[in-house]
Enzyme design. Structure first.
Site, PDB file in Angstrom:
ATOM      1  N   ASP A  13       0.879  -1.165   0.000  1.00  0.00           N
ATOM      2  CA  ASP A  13       0.000   0.000   0.000  1.00  0.00           C
ATOM      3  C   ASP A  13       0.923   1.224   0.000  1.00  0.00           C
ATOM      4  OD1 ASP A  13      -2.053   1.802   0.045  1.00  0.00           O
ATOM      5  OD2 ASP A  13      -3.123   0.856   1.710  1.00  0.00           O
TER       6      ASP A  13
HETATM    7  C1  BGC Z   1      -4.942   3.447   0.086  1.00  0.00           C
HETATM    8  C2  BGC Z   1      -5.036   2.520  -1.111  1.00  0.00           C
HETATM    9  C3  BGC Z   1      -4.847   3.321  -2.382  1.00  0.00           C
HETATM   10  C4  BGC Z   1      -3.515   4.024  -2.309  1.00  0.00           C
HETATM   11  C5  BGC Z   1      -3.222   4.865  -3.523  1.00  0.00           C
HETATM   12  C6  BGC Z   1      -3.685   4.274   0.070  1.00  0.00           C
HETATM   13  O1  BGC Z   1      -3.725   5.230   1.070  1.00  0.00           O
HETATM   14  O2  BGC Z   1      -4.997   2.696   1.276  1.00  0.00           O
HETATM   15  O3  BGC Z   1      -6.272   1.875  -1.126  1.00  0.00           O
HETATM   16  O4  BGC Z   1      -4.925   2.482  -3.489  1.00  0.00           O
HETATM   17  O5  BGC Z   1      -3.498   4.880  -1.187  1.00  0.00           O
HETATM   18  O6  BGC Z   1      -4.044   5.973  -3.571  1.00  0.00           O
END
Ligand code: BGC
Length: 809
Positions: free
Chosen positions: A244
């Site tokens: 993530d």
């Molecule tokens: C989120 C993800 C997301 C990523 C990119 C993170 O903070 O948890 O779900 O895909 O950011 O935006």
């Protein structure tokens, strides 16, 4: 024996793998290290003539940012169809529809040059207050996993990769970037991993995203158990695992555990450490090669698919129509005394009350926020559909941004309602109530929304209440209106879809994919929610959602699976047969559903299993299969559901695998977890036994919230202590810094720098999200986001300094 897959896509895949392997062989070690970290916020590195590919959010529509990038939704993204978020799609219980939405999303991604869509998300809704509940499908793993698998198939059918997230056990937003989830192995496997397993097996995603949190003391992105033993070796996942955003804790360890790609790129923040780990033998070169090959394969594959299919052209209107159909299919009719569908006679007056009728709440906030191609409003759609012969009056009743009403607004709304033949009230949660980055602190609606409903239902009994929210809410007045509709967050066509449903142009096709408790305090998870800043204990074990309500015999306000129809159905006497034994057991259940009403409609057949004799305590019943049938008036259909042994099994804590015990089971055909229409007893033959160690932990926690002793038995080891907030470490959050003087000083400096980079001109709602995310950010993530300005070894020194001065409070 399964036939070999010789489709063009599969042949392409093999060619891509071969190509990736040879490309990586030609790279030097530093080049490989660079390849396994992103080039920037959204792209992979370029590779030998292949441009790096773009990864973009999000689960219910594309969020391709243009220009300045962030991951909290502050920067604008290009217009894309905003389909209903997962909460609404989940309520459709319709894999075909979800696959169709996935395909549309995949098409839009391809047209915009995006190689991987960062979704679907399928974490279990452990507690309805989870800030991101709207982004997840259900409280049940079978429903979540099958729908996520369908979404993946849809996205990938268009030659775009999908990404299952967030793996794993990311069930809360508060402290999500570092909280350690303490969960017993059985609950982990039966509840929290099961959906991912189903989605991996049924969807074969190109990628999986590890989560921010830790599970039992290990960062998920560094868990060899999760990433290699379970995901690849047991479930057969053959794609790429990425972090993530800013979730890397220790990149060398992550690579060693089976992680492939760090996102976003950290500007080389970890490169030296990875090189050192290789030199010291802490990281085997084969692991780096494997990760680099998977990144290379993803890049080559995305290019090959796009070349084979072209970019394509998007039919914006058709996608809007699909969004409209999907919203209606996920709309749940919670109660109805016959008021719906509405057929307003000529010359009558319908009052529409609620600011959401003109300023709809149709998606949640955070990284999934889509910039829609257009937005329908209910008031306009409803007026158009009823035509000029029906008078439609309107009063906002409250402020859409806050959900609060002034005395004047209520008085006007009450007068407008009193003067109408029928009233439609739209209430729910304001956007600020639920978002990525923080959890809700209550399941109640804003007090003024409750008061408004009461005020209106007091003056007009012919009132329909419509809810817009991303997750279960408390509904103390649920009996008051003539009809209650849970519209959830319906995407950009929510307004017209709601008009369709209210007027019966479309049926409310949804069934709840989550239970609506009477009070949050009823829930076992509430006792450990959201836990301490560094640890949360899942003492309720399996007793989440209907697994809790049905086992405790505590009725929810509305049960899992519930939803009414505009027509009626007859369920025939069912038949169940069992073949095979032990792990080869297969149950086949058939039943005929007949539409006995006068309108076309759909019914969801839910199959639950109740284990009559089991060594281990089990939830009273569990969903094992389901299907949705669409029937014209008078038509009937025989449905067959098959259930394999995995769905009947328990996780054996001692042997660490699934076990199907022999004995009696009851197969239940139900219209909701609380509405069992027929049950058939079956006998399963198996000589497998649960091991004594599993049996030791078999006692059901007396209150469904384990005591220290019970939780210790469930875990199989003592309950770990929560990590202390001092001394500071690179894992300390910005919020933690407030404990000391020098910490606060550093927090201020970082806040200013981050604000300049991201949050400068944010609207108030985005500023709230940004602030929550910022406060919870670990220092190591700050270092990675700084793109070299605060290198990791400098950060370690800063942390040392903070600790040396921590006596100055
Ligand atoms: C989120 C993800 C997301 C990523 C990119 C993170 O903070 O948890 O779900 O895909 O950011 O935006």
């Amino acid at each position: 024996m399964t036939e070999p897959d010789i489709s063009p896509a599969s042949t392409r895949r093999e060619a891509c793998h071969a190509q990736a392997t040879s490309l990586v062989q030609a790279l030097s070690t530093p080049e490989k290290i660079r390849l396994v970290s992103g080039a920037d916020f959204w792209h992979t590195e370029d590779l030998a003539g292949y441009a790096g590919i773009m990864l973009a959010d999000g689960p219910h529509g594309l969020r391709k940012q243009d220009g300045a990038s962030d991951h909290v939704g502050l920067a604008d993204s290009l217009p894309a169809t905003c389909f209903p978020p997962a909460v609404t799609l989940g309520s459709s219980w319709d894999t075909t529809l979800v696959e169709e939405v996935g395909a549309a999303l995949g098409r839009e991604a391809r047209a915009q040059g995006v190689g991987v869509v960062l979704g679907p998300g399928l974490n279990i809704k452990r507690h309805p207050a989870g800030g991101r509940s709207f982004e997840y499908f259900s409280e049940d793993p079978v429903l979540s996993g099958t729908l996520a698998g369908a979404m993946v198939r849809g996205i990938q059918s268009e030659g775009t990769g999908a990404c299952l997230k967030h793996f794993a056990v990311n069930n809360q937003e508060d402290n999500r970037m570092r909280v350690n989830v303490v969960v017993d192995d059985r609950t982990l496997h039966e509840l929290y991993l099961r959906g991912f397993e189903i989605a991996v097996r049924e969807g074969r995603p190109w990628t999986v995203m590890s989560s921010y949190n830790m599970v039992n003391g290990v960062h998920t992105g560094e868990s060899r158990e999760l990433l290699t033993a379970i995901l690849r070796d047991t479930w057969g996942f053959d794609g790429l695992v990425m972090t993530d955003w800013l979730a890397t804790f220790n990149r060398a360890q992550a690579l060693d555990a089976g992680l492939d790609l760090e996102m976003p790129g950290s500007g080389g923040a970890w490169d030296k450490e990875v090189a050192r780990a290789l030199r010291r033998g802490d990281l085997a070169p084969e692991r780096l090669d494997a990760a680099a090959t998977r990144v290379a394969e993803l890049i080559v594959r995305a290019h090959a698919e796009r070349e084979a299919r072209g970019s394509g052209v998007i039919d914006v209107d058709a996608h809007h129509e699909l969004a409209r159909r999907a919203a209606a299919a996920g709309t749940v009719l919670l109660s109805n005394n016959g008021l719906l569908p509405l057929a307003p006679a000529q010359g009558t007056t319908v009052a529409v009350i609620g600011a959401f009728a003109t300023q709809p709440r149709y998606q949640g906030a955070g990284s999934s926020q889509v910039n829609p191609t257009r937005v329908d409003t209910f008031l306009e759609a409803f007026r158009t559909q009823v035509g000029p012969d029906v008078t439609v009056t309107f009063a906002p009743g409250y402020d859409a941004a806050t959900g609060s009403s002034s005395a004047d607004q209520v008085a006007v709304a009450r007068d407008v309602a009193a003067g109408a033949d029928t009233v439609i009230v739209l209430v729910g949660l304001p956007a600020s109530a639920e978002s990525e980055g923080y959890d809700r602190t209550t399941l109640a609606l804003p007090a003024d929304q409750d008061a408004l409903v009461t005020a209106i239902t007091e003056v007009n009994a012919r009132t329909v209440v419509v809810l817009s929210n991303g997750s279960a809410v408390e509904l103390p007045w649920a009996e008051a209106p003539g009809a209650l509709v849970e519209a959830y967050l319906g995407g950009q066509a929510s307004g017209s879809a709601l008009a369709d449903v209210i007027l019966g142009v479309r049926e409310p096709g949804g069934r709840l994919a989550e239970s609506f408790p009477v009070h949050a305090s009823d829930l076992p998870a509430q006792h450990n929610w959201p836990g301490s800043p560094t640890q949360v204990q899942y003492r309720e074990g399996l007793y989440v959602g209907y697994r809790f309500h049905d086992t405790a015999g505590m009725l929810p306000r509305f049960p899992f699976g519930h939803g009414l129809s505009y027509t009626t159905f007859a369920w025939s006497r069912p038949k169940v047969t069992v073949t095979g034994e032990g792990a080869a057991t297969q149950v086949t259940a058939t039943i005929t559903i007949k539409n006995t009403g006068t309108r076309a409609g759909s019914e969801v057949v839910q199959l639950y299993v109740h284990d009559v004799e089991s060594t281990l305590h089990r939830p009273h019943q569990e969903l094992v299969a389901y299907t949705k049938v669409f029937l014209e008036p008078g038509a009937s259909e025989r449905v067959t559901l098959t259930v394999d042994a995995d769905a009947l099994a328990v996780w054996d804590l001692g042997a660490r695998h699934r076990v199907v015990e022999g004995g009696e089971l009851e197969v239940r055909f139900a219209a909701s977890s609380a509405d069992v229409r027929a049950a058939v007893s079956i006998h399963v033959t198996s000589d497998a036994e649960v091991t004594p160690r599993a049996a030791v932990a078999a006692a059901r926690p007396a209150s469904l919230v384990a005591s220290d002793q019970e939780f210790t038995a469930m875990l199989g080891h003592p309950i770990p202590a929560a990590a202390a907030l001092l001394p500071y470490t690179v894992d300390s959050t910005i919020e933690d810094l407030s404990q000391t003087f020098t910490g606060r000083l550093l927090a201020r400096i970082v806040r200013r720098a981050a604000g300049d980079a991201f949050g400068g001109d944010a609207d108030p709602q985005s500023a709230v999200i940004f602030d929550a995310m910022f406060r919870q950010m670990p220092l190591r993530a700050v270092s990675m986001a700084s793109q070299g300005a605060l290198a990791m070894h400098h950060l370690r020194r800063v942390v040392g300094l903070l600790n040396a001065t921590r006596w100055i409070r």
